[in-house]
Write an enzyme that holds these catalytic residues in place. Structure first.
Site, PDB file in Angstrom:
ATOM      1  N   LYS A 100      32.773  69.704  46.937  1.00  0.00           N
ATOM      2  CA  LYS A 100      33.654  70.534  47.372  1.00  0.00           C
ATOM      3  C   LYS A 100      34.642  70.643  46.763  1.00  0.00           C
ATOM      4  O   LYS A 100      35.074  69.872  45.549  1.00  0.00           O
ATOM      5  CB  LYS A 100      34.326  69.594  48.600  1.00  0.00           C
ATOM      6  CG  LYS A 100      34.739  70.561  49.879  1.00  0.00           C
ATOM      7  CD  LYS A 100      33.535  71.221  50.618  1.00  0.00           C
ATOM      8  CE  LYS A 100      33.865  72.248  51.658  1.00  0.00           C
ATOM      9  NZ  LYS A 100      32.917  72.539  52.376  1.00  0.00           N
TER      10      LYS A 100
ATOM     11  N   ASN B  15      34.712  83.557  59.822  1.00  0.00           N
ATOM     12  CA  ASN B  15      33.094  83.694  59.243  1.00  0.00           C
ATOM     13  C   ASN B  15      32.094  83.056  60.230  1.00  0.00           C
ATOM     14  O   ASN B  15      31.314  83.428  60.581  1.00  0.00           O
ATOM     15  CB  ASN B  15      33.005  82.966  58.057  1.00  0.00           C
ATOM     16  CG  ASN B  15      33.435  83.748  56.757  1.00  0.00           C
ATOM     17  OD1 ASN B  15      33.500  85.187  56.779  1.00  0.00           O
ATOM     18  ND2 ASN B  15      34.141  83.026  55.680  1.00  0.00           N
TER      19      ASN B  15
END
Ligand code: NAD
Length: 459
Positions: free
Chosen positions: A116, A252
């Site tokens: 990440k 999103n």
């Protein structure tokens, strides 16, 4: 390493340790040692990289912006995970999210490891040229650890295909001649992105819910009726019911979940509430989701807040406080904003029967135990929101082959892959007393442990 994720890994290992059929090759003292090794490998990241990006702003001021890349584990393949632009990014959060990626990929059989990235900025406070510079600087600072066979970033909160296009272009100029198309996923289609990637996470999140309450329920109704499991009884009570649905976050992920729920003809859904960083919109007769999506597209992603804006959007809704959505009396609550949204402060006020985690770690571990004990079914992040990484994998493959799938092919492959995982996990879930999150973790940890053993990493 903090968090839910480590706690869940440890719980899963305790259960697997007691399972005489698991790792039968390793017995007695060797078993104890091997499990300690697995525990320490999976509960710590392989690498934590931190830099301060030096950026010259439009007003000529030079700032240093904290940026991270955490590579948790790559036993299953190259590291993979999004890059987040958000003002609250910090090292522990990035570590936790990276470990979650390792587990998610293991659970869904995606041949990637977990990583990440994060940049500590509020992207709304920077103009496009500055964001372009910050994105390119990120790649310049981390280019040695990134790459199509090393570590492949993707969009996350505050980033989109625009940033991935910029980052891929920067990678291409730093590493001329490399297989640069596979260096970033979530790119625009014209730049080698996959059709369907933008909507894949939201579609997958909704599919995890629809699969449980429709596909799986219909196929297994008799079997479920014979179970003692209270969650099986609860799921059966949803058969053909009219469902009221609320969705936190309208970006999103959340906006696509809302559209999927609005359009679904397998379940009788009504999306009665949606929220974003400013507001909750509520209508007990159901919100006009396509009009809200259209409105947000021309309003920097934000939902209408005042009557005037609702009029422009052509939407009838009552405006409520942002967090009021969480405590509405609905059948299903989708969390698609940020982590730690349900915690000790609000868990006793939650009235929904089903929570679906579109965001990563939106329910903290105390709230998770509390709600589960009170009969709330939680479809966890690791299971529900893998659609994005699965289609990222398809994008990475397409980039390698320079052969591109149609949108229909992408969605068929997505549904097939997620459906396979749901089938296995839901079947185990209703067969014994463990909650769904623990089943997912046990499945993922089992796979990772076996591979660690087979690759000789436990000596
Ligand atoms: P995004 O930036 O597109 O959207 C985030 C949305 O949440 C926005 O509508 C924002 O206004 C809203 N929001 C922010 N704070 C809020 C609050 N306190 N209350 C209510 N709404 C709030 O981000 P996204 O890509 O949709 O990601 C959402 C979550 O899903 C994140 O946790 C992310 O890690 C996770 N996720 C995203 C993907 C992906 O492919 N985009 C994949 C897996 C997981």
């Amino acid at each position: 390493m903090p968090s839910n994720t480590v706690e869940m890994i440890e719980k899963s290992l305790d259960t697997l340790f007691e399972d005489v059929n698991f790792l039968t090759e390793v017995q007695d003292q060797k078993r104890d040692k091997a499990f300690r090794a697995i525990r320490s490998i999976l509960s710590t990241p392989n690498h934590v990289s931190k830099s301060f990006l030096r950026v010259t702003l439009e007003n000529d001021e030079i700032v240093r912006i904290p940026a991270f890349r955490v590579q948790h584990n790559n036993i299953l393949g190259p590291y993979k995970g999004g890059i987040r632009f958000h003002e609250s990014v910090h090292e522990d959060e990035v570590i936790n999210l990276a470990s979650l990626m390792t587990l998610k990929n293991a659970l869904h059989e995606v041949p990637f490891g977990g990583a990440k990235g994060g940049v500590m900025i509020d992207p709304r406070k920077y103009d496009v040229r500055e964001l372009n510079l910050i994105s390119r600087k990120y790649v310049q600072y981390f280019s040695e650890i990134l790459g199509p066979d090393k570590d492949i970033p993707a969009p996350d909160v505050g980033t989109s295909e625009r940033e991935m296009d910029w980052m891929m272009a920067e990678y291409k100029s730093i590493k001329p001649g490399s297989a640069y198309r596979g260096s970033f996923t979530g790119k625009s289609v014209i730049n080698g992105g996959s059709l369907g990637r933008r909507v894949a996470t939201g579609k997958g999140v909704y599919y995890s819910f629809r699969y449980l309450l429709h596909d799986y329920l219909k196929e297994n109704e008799d079997w479920l009726t014979e179970r003692d499991n209270p969650d099986a009884k609860s799921i059966l009570s949803y058969k053909d019911k009219n469902l009221q649905v609320a969705i936190q976050g309208f970006g999103n992920v959340g906006s696509i979940v809302a559209l999927e729920a609005y359009q679904c003809n397998h379940l009788n859904n009504k999306v009665v509430a949606v929220s974003d960083r400013n507001v909750t919109l509520y209508n007990s007769d159901g919100l006009d989701i396509p009009s809200l999506v259209k409105y947000t597209e021309s309003n920097q992603g934000d939902l209408p807040i005042v009557d005037e804006e609702l009029k422009v959007a052509g939407v009838k809704a009552t405006v409520k406080g942002r967090d009021e959505l969480l405590t509405l009396d609905v059948d299903a609550l989708f969390l698609a904003a940020l982590e730690d949204q349900i915690n000790e402060t609000n868990m006793a006020d939650i009235k929904t029967d089903i929570i679906v985690e579109g965001a990563n770690a939106p329910v903290n571990s105390k709230a998770d135990s509390y709600l589960s004990e009170n009969g709330v079914i939680i479809i966890p992040d690791v299971l529900a929101n893998a659609g994005g990484v699965i289609v990222s994998y398809f994008e990475w493959l397409q980039g390698r082959e320079t052969q591109f799938y149609t949108e229909k092919e992408v969605f068929n492959k997505l549904v097939e892959k997620m459906g396979k995982t749901f089938q296995t996990v839901y079947q185990q879930y209703f067969s014994d007393e463990y909650k769904l999150r623990q089943h997912c973790y046990m499945q993922a940890v089992l796979k990772l442990s076996l591979i660690l053993y087979k690759q000789g990493k436990l000596y």
